[in-house]
Design an enzyme around this catalytic site. Structure first.
Site, PDB file in Angstrom:
ATOM      1  CE1 TYR A  25      64.678  14.633  11.448  1.00 23.68           C
ATOM      2  CE2 TYR A  25      65.766  13.186   9.867  1.00 23.68           C
ATOM      3  CZ  TYR A  25      64.660  13.518  10.625  1.00 23.68           C
ATOM      4  OH  TYR A  25      63.529  12.723  10.566  1.00 23.68           O
TER       5      TYR A  25
HETATM    6  P1  NAD Z   1      54.884  16.530  10.554  1.00 24.40           P
HETATM    7  O1  NAD Z   1      55.561  17.844  10.498  1.00 24.40           O
HETATM    8  O2  NAD Z   1      53.877  16.182   9.502  1.00 24.40           O
HETATM    9  O3  NAD Z   1      54.185  16.321  11.980  1.00 24.40           O
HETATM   10  C1  NAD Z   1      54.834  16.652  13.176  1.00 24.40           C
HETATM   11  C2  NAD Z   1      53.784  16.917  14.246  1.00 24.40           C
HETATM   12  O4  NAD Z   1      54.454  17.165  15.474  1.00 24.40           O
HETATM   13  C3  NAD Z   1      52.914  18.173  13.950  1.00 24.40           C
HETATM   14  O5  NAD Z   1      51.540  17.858  14.081  1.00 24.40           O
HETATM   15  C4  NAD Z   1      53.350  19.169  15.016  1.00 24.40           C
HETATM   16  O6  NAD Z   1      52.312  20.051  15.446  1.00 24.40           O
HETATM   17  C5  NAD Z   1      53.793  18.238  16.147  1.00 24.40           C
HETATM   18  N1  NAD Z   1      54.707  18.913  17.064  1.00 24.40           N
HETATM   19  C6  NAD Z   1      55.811  19.623  16.747  1.00 24.40           C
HETATM   20  N2  NAD Z   1      56.360  20.145  17.863  1.00 24.40           N
HETATM   21  C7  NAD Z   1      55.576  19.765  18.894  1.00 24.40           C
HETATM   22  C8  NAD Z   1      55.603  20.020  20.291  1.00 24.40           C
HETATM   23  N3  NAD Z   1      56.546  20.773  20.860  1.00 24.40           N
HETATM   24  N4  NAD Z   1      54.638  19.472  21.071  1.00 24.40           N
HETATM   25  C9  NAD Z   1      53.660  18.717  20.517  1.00 24.40           C
HETATM   26  N5  NAD Z   1      53.574  18.457  19.193  1.00 24.40           N
HETATM   27  C10 NAD Z   1      54.518  18.976  18.394  1.00 24.40           C
HETATM   28  O7  NAD Z   1      56.079  15.464  10.557  1.00 24.40           O
HETATM   29  P2  NAD Z   1      56.151  13.914  10.144  1.00 24.40           P
HETATM   30  O8  NAD Z   1      56.836  13.833   8.830  1.00 24.40           O
HETATM   31  O9  NAD Z   1      54.860  13.241  10.352  1.00 24.40           O
HETATM   32  O10 NAD Z   1      57.223  13.422  11.231  1.00 24.40           O
HETATM   33  C11 NAD Z   1      56.887  12.605  12.328  1.00 24.40           C
HETATM   34  C12 NAD Z   1      58.164  11.895  12.774  1.00 24.40           C
HETATM   35  O11 NAD Z   1      58.677  11.122  11.699  1.00 24.40           O
HETATM   36  C13 NAD Z   1      59.302  12.833  13.205  1.00 24.40           C
HETATM   37  O12 NAD Z   1      59.948  12.295  14.338  1.00 24.40           O
HETATM   38  C14 NAD Z   1      60.234  12.804  12.001  1.00 24.40           C
HETATM   39  O13 NAD Z   1      61.573  13.075  12.355  1.00 24.40           O
HETATM   40  C15 NAD Z   1      60.056  11.368  11.554  1.00 24.40           C
HETATM   41  N6  NAD Z   1      60.428  11.092  10.162  1.00 24.40           N
HETATM   42  C16 NAD Z   1      59.831  11.795   9.145  1.00 24.40           C
HETATM   43  C17 NAD Z   1      60.224  11.534   7.829  1.00 24.40           C
HETATM   44  C18 NAD Z   1      59.638  12.289   6.665  1.00 24.40           C
HETATM   45  O14 NAD Z   1      60.260  12.247   5.590  1.00 24.40           O
HETATM   46  N7  NAD Z   1      58.504  12.932   6.790  1.00 24.40           N
HETATM   47  C19 NAD Z   1      61.193  10.548   7.568  1.00 24.40           C
HETATM   48  C20 NAD Z   1      61.758   9.860   8.631  1.00 24.40           C
HETATM   49  C21 NAD Z   1      61.364  10.131   9.925  1.00 24.40           C
END
Ligand code: NAD
Length: 242
Positions: free
Chosen positions: A153
């Site tokens: 990641y």
């Molecule tokens: P989440 O799992 O809550 O949401 C991710 C969304 O992406 C979901 O609605 C899913 O349906 C959609 N998705 C996945 N694959 C897809 C595809 N092929 N086509 C279209 N949609 C798709 O995740 P989140 O925590 O909101 O993460 C969002 C971003 O933030 C990501 O890039 C993640 O790496 C980043 N991030 C998250 C965190 C954390 O701790 N949650 C921390 C740092 C960065």
């Protein structure tokens, strides 16, 4: 909140859940018209309906690049432009490299790197034509520092950082700004894939954030004055420990 983004046309990927959904909520409150892009059709439609008339759902599978191109074309047809593109969708896989499942790495790398880059590519011709636009990618604190619990990641988010820093220089002359937000751990469904001991330790330490803190960072980035964009914005709980 002021209506600081009144009438701006915004598209967000991964907007049916977590950070993307909260960003959509904040953007709408700031006056923007928001297109929520996600592949989870049922959740996307329910959540978009809750957000009201400034919100529009487009079902997109980022692995099927044609659907992203079609979404961009639909937004331009309906609104005449795209002011902001938030390349947010991403997935998480952690753990030791020697124990990892390479197939799950491939799926994550495909989404966090290839699909994210392709989605930015899809919107650039329109922004170049407009000679304006803001692109913000959701990276991670893992894109800034090596996090031992999550080598693959971390590598994917370092790739996002490298992309942001280079594309920004290619497109600045077209009036397009490119930036990234690097959140620490945020309470969203993505954390279900964390190691449970790590999750419990972070909860105990109070080292988790809420999605609204990332949404506030996005609004801050987007409302900087014309020539200025906060290029990278790290958002961390005060007692974060990688
Ligand atoms: P989440 O799992 O809550 O949401 C991710 C969304 O992406 C979901 O609605 C899913 O349906 C959609 N998705 C996945 N694959 C897809 C595809 N092929 N086509 C279209 N949609 C798709 O995740 P989140 O925590 O909101 O993460 C969002 C971003 O933030 C990501 O890039 C993640 O790496 C980043 N991030 C998250 C965190 C954390 O701790 N949650 C921390 C740092 C960065």
């Amino acid at each position: 909140m002021t209506q600081s983004l009144q009438g701006k046309i915004v598209a967000i990927t991964g907007a049916a859940s977590g950070i993307g959904l909260e960003c959509a909520r904040y953007l709408i409150e700031a006056g923007a018209v928001v297109y929520l892009l996600d592949r989870d059709a049922k959740t996307l439609e329910d959540k978009t309906a809750e957000l009201g008339s400034q919100a529009h759902a487009i079902i997109v599978d980022l692995f099927d690049y044609k659907t992203v191109d079609a979404a961009v074309a639909q937004i331009v047809e309906e609104q005449g432009r795209i002011d902001v593109f938030h390349a947010n969708a991403g997935a998480y896989v952690g753990g030791n490299v020697w124990e990892g499942d390479p197939d799950s790495w491939d799926a994550m790398l495909h989404l966090n790197i290839n699909a994210a880059f392709r989605s930015v590519r899809a919107v650039l011709p329109q922004m170049m034509k407009q000679e304006s636009g803001d692109i913000v990618m959701t990276s991670s604190i893992a894109g800034m520092i090596p996090i031992m619990a999550e080598p693959i990641y971390t590598a994917s988010k370092h790739a996002v950082q490298a992309f942001v820093h280079t594309v920004r220089r290619q497109v600045a002359k077209y009036g397009i700004r490119v930036g990234a937000i690097q959140p620490g751990p945020v309470v969203t469904p993505l954390l279900k894939d964390w190691d449970q001991a790590r999750l419990e330790a972070n909860i105990k330490a109070g080292a988790l954030m809420e999605a609204k803190e990332v949404a506030e960072a996005l609004i801050f980035i987007l409302t900087r004055s014309k020539g200025v964009m906060v290029r990278d914005l790290v958002v961390l709980p005060h007692n974060f420990d990688a």
